[in-house]
Structures are given as C-alpha cells and as structure tokens.
Scaffold this active site. Structure first.
Site, PDB file in Angstrom:
ATOM      1  N   ARG A  20       0.856  -1.185   0.000  1.00 42.91           N
ATOM      2  CA  ARG A  20       0.000   0.000   0.000  1.00 42.91           C
ATOM      3  C   ARG A  20       0.891   1.233   0.000  1.00 42.91           C
ATOM      4  O   ARG A  20       1.449   1.595   1.030  1.00 42.91           O
ATOM      5  CB  ARG A  20      -0.884  -0.041   1.242  1.00 42.91           C
ATOM      6  CG  ARG A  20      -2.007   0.955   1.229  1.00 42.91           C
ATOM      7  CD  ARG A  20      -2.814   0.889   2.499  1.00 42.91           C
ATOM      8  NE  ARG A  20      -2.032   1.308   3.641  1.00 42.91           N
ATOM      9  CZ  ARG A  20      -1.950   0.655   4.793  1.00 42.91           C
ATOM     10  NH1 ARG A  20      -2.585  -0.478   4.957  1.00 42.91           N
ATOM     11  NH2 ARG A  20      -1.217   1.104   5.777  1.00 42.91           N
ATOM     12  N   HIS A  77      -3.241   4.216   5.000  1.00 46.64           N
ATOM     13  CA  HIS A  77      -4.365   3.282   5.130  1.00 46.64           C
ATOM     14  C   HIS A  77      -5.651   3.973   4.656  1.00 46.64           C
ATOM     15  O   HIS A  77      -6.362   3.471   3.794  1.00 46.64           O
ATOM     16  CB  HIS A  77      -4.500   2.819   6.579  1.00 46.64           C
ATOM     17  CG  HIS A  77      -5.769   2.073   6.827  1.00 46.64           C
ATOM     18  ND1 HIS A  77      -5.975   0.796   6.360  1.00 46.64           N
ATOM     19  CD2 HIS A  77      -6.910   2.445   7.440  1.00 46.64           C
ATOM     20  CE1 HIS A  77      -7.195   0.407   6.692  1.00 46.64           C
ATOM     21  NE2 HIS A  77      -7.783   1.386   7.350  1.00 46.64           N
ATOM     22  N   TYR A 126       4.701   4.693  11.568  1.00 44.86           N
ATOM     23  CA  TYR A 126       5.029   3.279  11.813  1.00 44.86           C
ATOM     24  C   TYR A 126       5.783   2.601  10.676  1.00 44.86           C
ATOM     25  O   TYR A 126       6.341   1.543  10.846  1.00 44.86           O
ATOM     26  CB  TYR A 126       3.751   2.476  12.139  1.00 44.86           C
ATOM     27  CG  TYR A 126       2.637   2.596  11.098  1.00 44.86           C
ATOM     28  CD1 TYR A 126       2.645   1.798   9.962  1.00 44.86           C
ATOM     29  CD2 TYR A 126       1.596   3.499  11.268  1.00 44.86           C
ATOM     30  CE1 TYR A 126       1.633   1.902   9.018  1.00 44.86           C
ATOM     31  CE2 TYR A 126       0.579   3.616  10.321  1.00 44.86           C
ATOM     32  CZ  TYR A 126       0.599   2.818   9.204  1.00 44.86           C
ATOM     33  OH  TYR A 126      -0.384   2.936   8.270  1.00 44.86           O
TER      34      TYR A 126
HETATM   35  C1  LIG Z   1     -14.592  -6.056  12.270  1.00 49.20           C
HETATM   36  C2  LIG Z   1     -13.727  -4.815  12.173  1.00 49.20           C
HETATM   37  N1  LIG Z   1     -12.730  -4.647  13.075  1.00 49.20           N
HETATM   38  C3  LIG Z   1     -11.943  -3.546  12.997  1.00 49.20           C
HETATM   39  C4  LIG Z   1     -12.159  -2.597  12.029  1.00 49.20           C
HETATM   40  C5  LIG Z   1     -11.253  -1.367  11.948  1.00 49.20           C
HETATM   41  N2  LIG Z   1     -10.362  -1.507  10.776  1.00 49.20           N
HETATM   42  C6  LIG Z   1     -10.599  -0.852   9.630  1.00 49.20           C
HETATM   43  S1  LIG Z   1      -9.467  -1.188   8.455  1.00 49.20           S
HETATM   44  C7  LIG Z   1      -8.590  -2.215   9.482  1.00 49.20           C
HETATM   45  C8  LIG Z   1      -7.338  -2.916   9.000  1.00 49.20           C
HETATM   46  C9  LIG Z   1      -7.586  -3.782   7.795  1.00 49.20           C
HETATM   47  O1  LIG Z   1      -6.401  -4.271   7.278  1.00 49.20           O
HETATM   48  P1  LIG Z   1      -6.357  -5.229   6.037  1.00 49.20           P
HETATM   49  O2  LIG Z   1      -7.405  -6.288   6.148  1.00 49.20           O
HETATM   50  O3  LIG Z   1      -4.960  -5.692   5.856  1.00 49.20           O
HETATM   51  O4  LIG Z   1      -6.803  -4.308   4.809  1.00 49.20           O
HETATM   52  P2  LIG Z   1      -6.104  -3.006   4.178  1.00 49.20           P
HETATM   53  O5  LIG Z   1      -6.859  -1.823   4.737  1.00 49.20           O
HETATM   54  O6  LIG Z   1      -4.670  -3.013   4.536  1.00 49.20           O
HETATM   55  O7  LIG Z   1      -6.311  -3.085   2.717  1.00 49.20           O
HETATM   56  C10 LIG Z   1      -9.205  -2.274  10.733  1.00 49.20           C
HETATM   57  C11 LIG Z   1      -8.710  -3.062  11.869  1.00 49.20           C
HETATM   58  C12 LIG Z   1     -13.227  -2.800  11.121  1.00 49.20           C
HETATM   59  N3  LIG Z   1     -13.491  -1.936  10.134  1.00 49.20           N
HETATM   60  N4  LIG Z   1     -13.989  -3.931  11.202  1.00 49.20           N
END
Ligand SMILES: Cc1ncc(C[n+]2csc(CCOP(=O)(O)OP(=O)(O)O)c2C)c(N)n1
Length: 360
Positions: free
Chosen positions: A254, A258, A267
């Site tokens: 990425r 985020h 980080y």
């Molecule tokens: C069930 C749930 N827990 C926590 C969150 C908060 N949250 C939003 S994005 C994220 C990280 C997601 O990371 P990843 O699956 O690697 O996807 P990326 O955003 O890196 O594409 C979190 C913990 C959420 N949206 N839903």
C-alpha cells in the site's frame, strides 16, 4: 518472510518490464489488450489521486487509497466474466472500474451522501464493506446459491492481510471448502493492517493458509497485472468447473496511507516505500509497451490527457452530488416493510419536524 515475495511468487512481467514465463500460468495478450490494461491502471490511479485531493479539500469525509495496488485490482477485475460476481472491501476502486462502476459512484459513500453508491446487480459487484472480513461470508453464501441454481459463474471475494485473521474469513474458508463453493478468495497482502505489520497476522506466507482448509493457494506478484490476470483466470475457471475455492495472495504494497485519516510515517520505514516504488505496476507495463514498440510518447500523452479530463469530471461531479432525502437511509434496510424500521423513520421525521419552521 522474504520482502520480495520469495521463489513461489508467480510473475510474468518483472519490475524492469521484462516478460518472463511461468510453467503453470500464462496469458497471451494482443498489443491492444496490453494498452487497454495500461489505460486502466493509469485512470484508476488518477481517480485515486483526485479522490485523495477532494478529501483534503473537505469534499469527502474519508478516502481509502489504492495507490500501488492497481495491478492486483485491475488484473483480477479484468479476469472476471460478465456473469461472475465480486465482493469487495472498501479499497477496490480498480475492481469497480473494471466492473463498469463510474468513479463518481465510488465517491458517494465517502462523501456521506449515500449508504451504497451503485446497484450491485447492474454491475455484478456488491457494495463496499467497511466491516473487516464480513464480505467473505456473503461471498460464500452467494457462491453456494449460484451452485444450487445451476449457474456456472464464479464469485471473487476481496480482503486484506489483516482481515485474514478474522473469524469470519476462517469460517468462509471452511464453508467454501466443504461445500466446494465456486469462489476465489483474493487477498491483497499490502503488508499492513493500518499500523499492524504482516508478521502480526501470520507466521507462514498467507497463501499457505489454504492448505489447512484443503484448497489450493497461490502467491502472485500483485504489482504484475499480467500475472494477476493469468492466476485469477485460472482460479475462476477451476471454480466454474466445480473444483471449488482457491486462495490467491496478491503480494503487493500500500503505497498510500491506510486512509486519509492515517499517518503511515508514524510506523512505516521510508526505505520500504522507496523499494516498492521500484516495483510500480504502471511503470513496468509502460516499459514493456515502449520497448516492444507497442506504444509511443504520443499515445502515453493521450492517456495522461484522458486521465486529466476524468479528474476534472470527477471534481465537478463530486461537488454537484445531490444531498440525499433525509429519510432515504431507511429505504433499503429490508426488502420488505419492517415495523421497527417504520418506527425509527417516524421518530426521525418527528425529530426533524420539531425544529422551528419544520426544518433541521
Ligand atoms: C470487524 C472490524 N474490526 C476492525 C475494524 C477497523 N479496521 C478498519 S481497516 C482495518 C485494517 C484492515 O487491514 P487489512 O485487512 O490488511 O486491509 P487493508 O486496509 O490493509 O487493505 C481495521 C482493523 C473494522 N473496520 N472492522
């Protein structure tokens, strides 16, 4: 874990734009098709950059950038047949592009003027899912439905490396395996789940998780649009032929934050970003096209101009997006009337009517 994806990485186009071959996967594309993929990548990146700028100008509440992940998204999106159905998370702007969702439709949710943005059945693409991993269960349920209807299409389901730790995703793997559901799990391993690095999600390469559930897993260079296309086409074909699920791990990065609420400099190591810039999905295809004489300076400039025009349209369209009707959020909660929703709508209307002049 190796930073370069390791020897198991399926690659057809090197970061230097050289075409290589793989014993199990390949694609034969005409120069026209290759130019089409390049155009997709450039326009998707431009949409992403414009949406980021619009957020900075206060036009959007939030934006989740896909910069760096365009090849994973366009490659897999272009592998889909019209009848296949895609279940995205919230970052799949390149998949949406390849499914014919208008870029402006992506912005509505992030501007807060719609709970969705498009008709899922018009594009065979579900709405964005903010709850991490949720859509994997929706996808498997949908795939099992297709299977029972005798539909010979397949489902593709997107999620991130962080989502792979969720219970929902593991349940989706179990169900899809034992029911042999025609679903392709497409994990974009972009190395970070907000500030959590990959090593906090797994001790083995993610694609090998599939082993434990009894279906194949494959790791593809997520910055190589040709390899992603080839691997996804093969997995979808297997699903349609009744061979059940596949897990594809698209090894990528990425390059943006985020979301626009995040500051990755807190980080992430700057050197990592620099190293991944050298693997840019757009640059390698550009070199490949140019080196073979399939595209020249003028053509690349035309694509740039098209991208600029698209950004201008997006900017204007975003600012002109109509405010929703106050009660429209109650309209599609259930397909049929529902007493509780009716009650909540009435309360909401009464609340608004309580202001002087009946306004807000
Ligand atoms: C069930 C749930 N827990 C926590 C969150 C908060 N949250 C939003 S994005 C994220 C990280 C997601 O990371 P990843 O699956 O690697 O996807 P990326 O955003 O890196 O594409 C979190 C913990 C959420 N949206 N839903």
């Amino acid at each position: 874990m190796t930073a370069d994806g390791g020897p198991e990485l399926v690659q057809l186009l090197t970061p230097e734009g050289e075409r290589v071959h793989h014993p199990d996967y390949d694609v034969e594309l005409t120069p026209d098709q290759l130019r089409g993929l390049y155009r997709d990548l450039v326009l998707v990146r431009r949409v992403d950059a414009e949406a980021t700028a619009l957020q900075r100008q206060g036009e959007l509440g939030l934006w989740a950038q896909c910069v760096g992940q365009e090849a994973a998204q366009v490659g897999s999106g272009r592998a889909l047949a019209p009848g296949d159905f895609a279940f995205p998370t919230y970052r799949e702007h390149g998949v949406a592009w390849s499914r014919g969702v208008q870029p402006l439709q992506l912005l509505g949710l992030f501007r807060g003027v719609t709970n969705g943005g498009w008709d899922p059945h018009e594009h065979n693409m579900a709405l964005y899912t903010i709850v991490i991993g949720d859509q994997t269960l929706h996808a498997v349920g949908y795939a099992m439905g297709m299977q029972r209807d005798g539909d010979d299409s397949a489902v593709i389901c997107y999620f991130g490396d962080g989502a792979s730790s969720q219970g929902d995703v593991n349940e989706a793997f179990v169900f899809s395996a034992v029911y042999n559901a025609p679903v392709v799990f497409f994990c974009q391993n972009n190395q970070w789940a907000i500030s959590e690095p990959l090593e906090r999600q797994t001790r083995i390469p993610l694609y090998r998780r599939a082993d434990g559930f009894g279906f194949p897993g494959v790791r593809v260079d997520g910055n190589d649009v040709l390899a992603v296309l080839a691997v996804t086409q093969a997995a979808l074909a297997a699903a349609r032929e009744g061979q059940g699920p596949t897990l594809i791990e698209a090894f990528t990065y990425r390059m943006g934050a985020h979301t626009t609420s995040d500051d990755p400099t807190r980080y992430r190591v700057a050197a990592d970003l620099e190293a991944w810039k050298l693997k840019d999905p757009i640059e390698r295809l550009k070199v490949y096209l140019a080196r073979n004489g399939w595209a020249g300076h003028e053509w690349f400039a035309e694509i740039e101009a098209e991208a600029e025009a698209l950004a201008v349209d997006l900017r204007r369209g975003c600012r002109e997006m109509p405010e929703p009707e106050k009660t429209s959020m109650f309209d599609h909660v259930y397909a049929e009337p529902h007493a509780l929703v009716d009650e909540e709508r009435a309360q909401f209307e009464a609340y608004h009517a309580s202001f002087v002049g009946g306004g807000h």
